[in-house]
Design a protein around this motif. Structure first.
Motif, PDB file in Angstrom:
ATOM      1  N   MET A   1       0.845  -1.198   0.000  1.00 44.77           N
ATOM      2  CA  MET A   1       0.000   0.000   0.000  1.00 44.77           C
ATOM      3  C   MET A   1       0.881   1.248   0.000  1.00 44.77           C
ATOM      4  O   MET A   1       1.756   1.388   0.859  1.00 44.77           O
ATOM      5  CB  MET A   1      -0.909   0.001   1.240  1.00 44.77           C
ATOM      6  N   ARG A   2       0.666   2.147  -0.925  1.00 45.88           N
ATOM      7  CA  ARG A   2       1.443   3.379  -0.981  1.00 45.88           C
ATOM      8  C   ARG A   2       0.883   4.383  -0.004  1.00 45.88           C
ATOM      9  O   ARG A   2      -0.303   4.519   0.187  1.00 45.88           O
ATOM     10  CB  ARG A   2       1.422   3.958  -2.395  1.00 45.88           C
ATOM     11  N   ARG A   3       1.787   5.153   0.628  1.00 41.62           N
ATOM     12  CA  ARG A   3       1.359   6.157   1.584  1.00 41.62           C
ATOM     13  C   ARG A   3       2.387   7.272   1.606  1.00 41.62           C
ATOM     14  O   ARG A   3       3.560   7.064   1.282  1.00 41.62           O
ATOM     15  CB  ARG A   3       1.191   5.565   2.988  1.00 41.62           C
ATOM     16  N   SER A   4       1.965   8.454   1.966  1.00 40.15           N
ATOM     17  CA  SER A   4       2.914   9.547   2.090  1.00 40.15           C
ATOM     18  C   SER A   4       3.309   9.673   3.549  1.00 40.15           C
ATOM     19  O   SER A   4       2.460   9.640   4.427  1.00 40.15           O
ATOM     20  CB  SER A   4       2.283  10.863   1.612  1.00 40.15           C
ATOM     21  N   VAL A   5       4.598   9.775   3.802  1.00 41.27           N
ATOM     22  CA  VAL A   5       5.090   9.803   5.170  1.00 41.27           C
ATOM     23  C   VAL A   5       5.499  11.219   5.535  1.00 41.27           C
ATOM     24  O   VAL A   5       6.242  11.871   4.817  1.00 41.27           O
ATOM     25  CB  VAL A   5       6.286   8.838   5.328  1.00 41.27           C
ATOM     26  N   ILE A   6       4.979  11.689   6.652  1.00 45.88           N
ATOM     27  CA  ILE A   6       5.283  13.016   7.146  1.00 45.88           C
ATOM     28  C   ILE A   6       5.999  12.858   8.480  1.00 45.88           C
ATOM     29  O   ILE A   6       5.542  12.108   9.332  1.00 45.88           O
ATOM     30  CB  ILE A   6       3.993  13.839   7.356  1.00 45.88           C
ATOM     31  N   ASN A   7       7.123  13.546   8.694  1.00 45.49           N
ATOM     32  CA  ASN A   7       7.977  13.439   9.878  1.00 45.49           C
ATOM     33  C   ASN A   7       8.316  11.984  10.184  1.00 45.49           C
ATOM     34  O   ASN A   7       8.379  11.172   9.270  1.00 45.49           O
ATOM     35  CB  ASN A   7       7.383  14.215  11.072  1.00 45.49           C
ATOM     36  N   GLN A   8       8.559  11.651  11.440  1.00 42.75           N
ATOM     37  CA  GLN A   8       9.031  10.311  11.762  1.00 42.75           C
ATOM     38  C   GLN A   8       8.255   9.718  12.926  1.00 42.75           C
ATOM     39  O   GLN A   8       7.867  10.437  13.851  1.00 42.75           O
ATOM     40  CB  GLN A   8      10.526  10.353  12.117  1.00 42.75           C
ATOM     41  N   PRO A   9       8.040   8.378  12.918  1.00 43.78           N
ATOM     42  CA  PRO A   9       7.383   7.744  14.063  1.00 43.78           C
ATOM     43  C   PRO A   9       8.294   7.747  15.276  1.00 43.78           C
ATOM     44  O   PRO A   9       9.513   7.900  15.155  1.00 43.78           O
ATOM     45  CB  PRO A   9       7.123   6.316  13.568  1.00 43.78           C
TER      46      PRO A   9
ATOM     47  N   ILE B   1      -7.467   5.784   1.446  1.00 43.78           N
ATOM     48  CA  ILE B   1      -8.650   5.047   1.865  1.00 43.78           C
ATOM     49  C   ILE B   1      -9.729   5.192   0.796  1.00 43.78           C
ATOM     50  O   ILE B   1      -9.638   6.052  -0.094  1.00 43.78           O
ATOM     51  CB  ILE B   1      -9.203   5.543   3.221  1.00 43.78           C
ATOM     52  N   THR B   2     -10.744   4.360   0.895  1.00 42.25           N
ATOM     53  CA  THR B   2     -11.871   4.411  -0.042  1.00 42.25           C
ATOM     54  C   THR B   2     -13.146   4.744   0.723  1.00 42.25           C
ATOM     55  O   THR B   2     -13.387   4.207   1.803  1.00 42.25           O
ATOM     56  CB  THR B   2     -12.041   3.057  -0.753  1.00 42.25           C
ATOM     57  N   TRP B   3     -13.940   5.634   0.158  1.00 43.38           N
ATOM     58  CA  TRP B   3     -15.208   6.044   0.767  1.00 43.38           C
ATOM     59  C   TRP B   3     -16.351   5.681  -0.181  1.00 43.38           C
ATOM     60  O   TRP B   3     -16.262   5.908  -1.394  1.00 43.38           O
ATOM     61  CB  TRP B   3     -15.205   7.550   1.015  1.00 43.38           C
ATOM     62  N   ARG B   4     -17.412   5.100   0.385  1.00 50.33           N
ATOM     63  CA  ARG B   4     -18.600   4.753  -0.398  1.00 50.33           C
ATOM     64  C   ARG B   4     -19.815   5.445   0.204  1.00 50.33           C
ATOM     65  O   ARG B   4     -20.001   5.407   1.426  1.00 50.33           O
ATOM     66  CB  ARG B   4     -18.823   3.233  -0.393  1.00 50.33           C
ATOM     67  N   ASN B   5     -20.626   6.030  -0.630  1.00 43.87           N
ATOM     68  CA  ASN B   5     -21.830   6.688  -0.135  1.00 43.87           C
ATOM     69  C   ASN B   5     -22.765   5.665   0.503  1.00 43.87           C
ATOM     70  O   ASN B   5     -22.857   4.518   0.047  1.00 43.87           O
ATOM     71  CB  ASN B   5     -22.544   7.402  -1.281  1.00 43.87           C
TER      72      ASN B   5
ATOM     73  N   VAL C   1      -2.668   8.457  12.344  1.00 46.52           N
ATOM     74  CA  VAL C   1      -2.667   8.078  10.926  1.00 46.52           C
ATOM     75  C   VAL C   1      -3.907   8.690  10.296  1.00 46.52           C
ATOM     76  O   VAL C   1      -5.028   8.465  10.766  1.00 46.52           O
ATOM     77  CB  VAL C   1      -2.683   6.552  10.735  1.00 46.52           C
ATOM     78  N   PHE C   2      -3.704   9.466   9.238  1.00 43.11           N
ATOM     79  CA  PHE C   2      -4.796  10.161   8.560  1.00 43.11           C
ATOM     80  C   PHE C   2      -5.119   9.455   7.243  1.00 43.11           C
ATOM     81  O   PHE C   2      -4.240   9.296   6.386  1.00 43.11           O
ATOM     82  CB  PHE C   2      -4.419  11.606   8.256  1.00 43.11           C
ATOM     83  N   GLY C   3      -6.354   9.041   7.078  1.00 40.57           N
ATOM     84  CA  GLY C   3      -6.785   8.480   5.816  1.00 40.57           C
ATOM     85  C   GLY C   3      -7.162   9.575   4.836  1.00 40.57           C
ATOM     86  O   GLY C   3      -7.742  10.589   5.216  1.00 40.57           O
ATOM     87  N   SER C   4      -6.820   9.373   3.581  1.00 41.93           N
ATOM     88  CA  SER C   4      -7.207  10.325   2.535  1.00 41.93           C
ATOM     89  C   SER C   4      -7.864   9.599   1.375  1.00 41.93           C
ATOM     90  O   SER C   4      -7.324   8.610   0.852  1.00 41.93           O
ATOM     91  CB  SER C   4      -5.998  11.101   2.016  1.00 41.93           C
ATOM     92  N   ARG C   5      -9.008  10.108   0.967  1.00 40.17           N
ATOM     93  CA  ARG C   5      -9.707   9.578  -0.198  1.00 40.17           C
ATOM     94  C   ARG C   5      -9.101  10.063  -1.496  1.00 40.17           C
ATOM     95  O   ARG C   5      -9.469   9.591  -2.573  1.00 40.17           O
ATOM     96  CB  ARG C   5     -11.183   9.994  -0.126  1.00 40.17           C
ATOM     97  N   PHE C   6      -8.137  11.009  -1.394  1.00 38.69           N
ATOM     98  CA  PHE C   6      -7.624  11.685  -2.580  1.00 38.69           C
ATOM     99  C   PHE C   6      -6.130  11.479  -2.769  1.00 38.69           C
ATOM    100  O   PHE C   6      -5.512  12.183  -3.556  1.00 38.69           O
ATOM    101  CB  PHE C   6      -7.976  13.171  -2.498  1.00 38.69           C
ATOM    102  N   LEU C   7      -5.541  10.517  -2.047  1.00 34.44           N
ATOM    103  CA  LEU C   7      -4.197  10.058  -2.350  1.00 34.44           C
ATOM    104  C   LEU C   7      -4.271   8.966  -3.420  1.00 34.44           C
ATOM    105  O   LEU C   7      -5.306   8.315  -3.575  1.00 34.44           O
ATOM    106  CB  LEU C   7      -3.528   9.492  -1.095  1.00 34.44           C
ATOM    107  N   LYS C   8      -3.176   8.747  -4.128  1.00 32.13           N
ATOM    108  CA  LYS C   8      -3.129   7.671  -5.103  1.00 32.13           C
ATOM    109  C   LYS C   8      -3.403   6.342  -4.400  1.00 32.13           C
ATOM    110  O   LYS C   8      -2.767   6.017  -3.399  1.00 32.13           O
ATOM    111  CB  LYS C   8      -1.764   7.630  -5.789  1.00 32.13           C
ATOM    112  N   GLY C   9      -4.357   5.592  -4.920  1.00 30.79           N
ATOM    113  CA  GLY C   9      -4.761   4.343  -4.295  1.00 30.79           C
ATOM    114  C   GLY C   9      -6.054   4.458  -3.519  1.00 30.79           C
ATOM    115  O   GLY C   9      -6.667   3.454  -3.175  1.00 30.79           O
TER     116      GLY C   9
END
Length: 260
Positions: A1-9, A217-221, A132-140
């Motif tokens: 799964m691709r994700r964008s990483v911001i700062n460090q854990p 993430i994926t969102w369905r109405n 962890v923030f989910g985004s409906r508008f990231l690739k994937g």
């Protein structure tokens, strides 16, 4: 799964023991049982220790009776009633106060969120991230049957927030996110009684210096029931909380920042 990483854990974090999924529910008799059963099954299949805290927020239909009955079949389900003032944000905060877990995912009752992504949230939190923030508008990621007007307003609101705070993240307004309990406690006091809580929590997480990462993430109405979000009532509330956190960022002198 691709994700964008911001700062460090944070490598010093203690291992997580229990995931709480907090689900606000108001008049969701058409979907609440299937939502809980699907979520519980997915988490058990992946050996995620969990509880499902469904907060009945003043339902006038059969939501509460269905939950109490379902609790006999799903041991992880903990239905609670918000007997105070109602509102989406108030229901979630009530769930935070009732939960036993050291991590939490906020999830909608209408099955618009994908249960499989709760497992992904749990794994990322266990890497040491504070949130962890989910985004409906990231690739994937993606949206299915998103109303046209609501989508346009969503993108405008998120663009405004990105510019105001200088954020690279593009889906602040989405509720479906994950936090360690320490992060939630560090975001208190939580002010938003309504859907503006979806903006307050991630913005405070960022501004107060907690580590975070993003994943698609994926969102369905929803297929049943009625949406509780009334756009015409929320504009000023979203703006208020954005400006409140913006003022904290630049004028609080770090009084609310995470203590290392």
């Amino acid at each position: 799964m691709r994700r964008s990483v911001i700062n460090q854990p944070n490598s010093d974090h203690q291992p997580l023991a229990l995931l709480s999924v907090v689900v606000p529910a108001r008049n969701e008799e058409a979907c609440i049982c299937s939502m809980v059963e699907h979520l519980d099954l997915e988490l058990r299949l992946h050996d995620v220790p969990h509880e499902i805290v469904v907060v009945d927020d003043g339902s006038t239909d059969q939501t509460w009776s269905l939950l109490t009955e379902l609790g006999h079949k799903v041991p992880a389900l903990r239905p609670v009633q918000n007997t105070g003032e109602h509102g989406f944000g108030r229901a979630i905060v009530y769930g935070f106060d009732q939960m036993k877990g050291d991590a939490v995912v906020i999830m909608m009752a209408d099955e618009s969120d994908d249960c499989r992504e709760v497992v992904a949230y749990w794994k990322l939190l266990n890497e040491g991230w504070d949130a962890v923030f989910g985004s409906r508008f990231l690739k994937g990621g993606g949206v299915i049957d998103y109303p046209w007007l609501k989508l346009r307003l969503n993108r405008l609101a998120n663009f405004f927030i990105r510019v105001l705070f200088g954020l690279r993240f593009n889906d602040i307004t989405n509720a479906f996110k994950a936090y360690r309990r320490t992060t939630i406690d560090g975001c208190r006091p939580i002010l938003s009684p309504h859907f503006n809580l979806t903006v307050e929590l991630p913005l405070k997480t960022v501004v107060r210096g907690y580590s975070w990462t993003a994943m698609p993430i994926t969102w369905r109405n929803r297929k049943a029931g009625e949406s509780k979000l009334k756009l015409q009532e929320m504009g000023s509330r979203y703006l208020f909380i954005c400006l409140y956190v913006w003022l904290e960022k630049y004028f609080s002198g770090g009084d609310y920042a995470r203590k290392s």
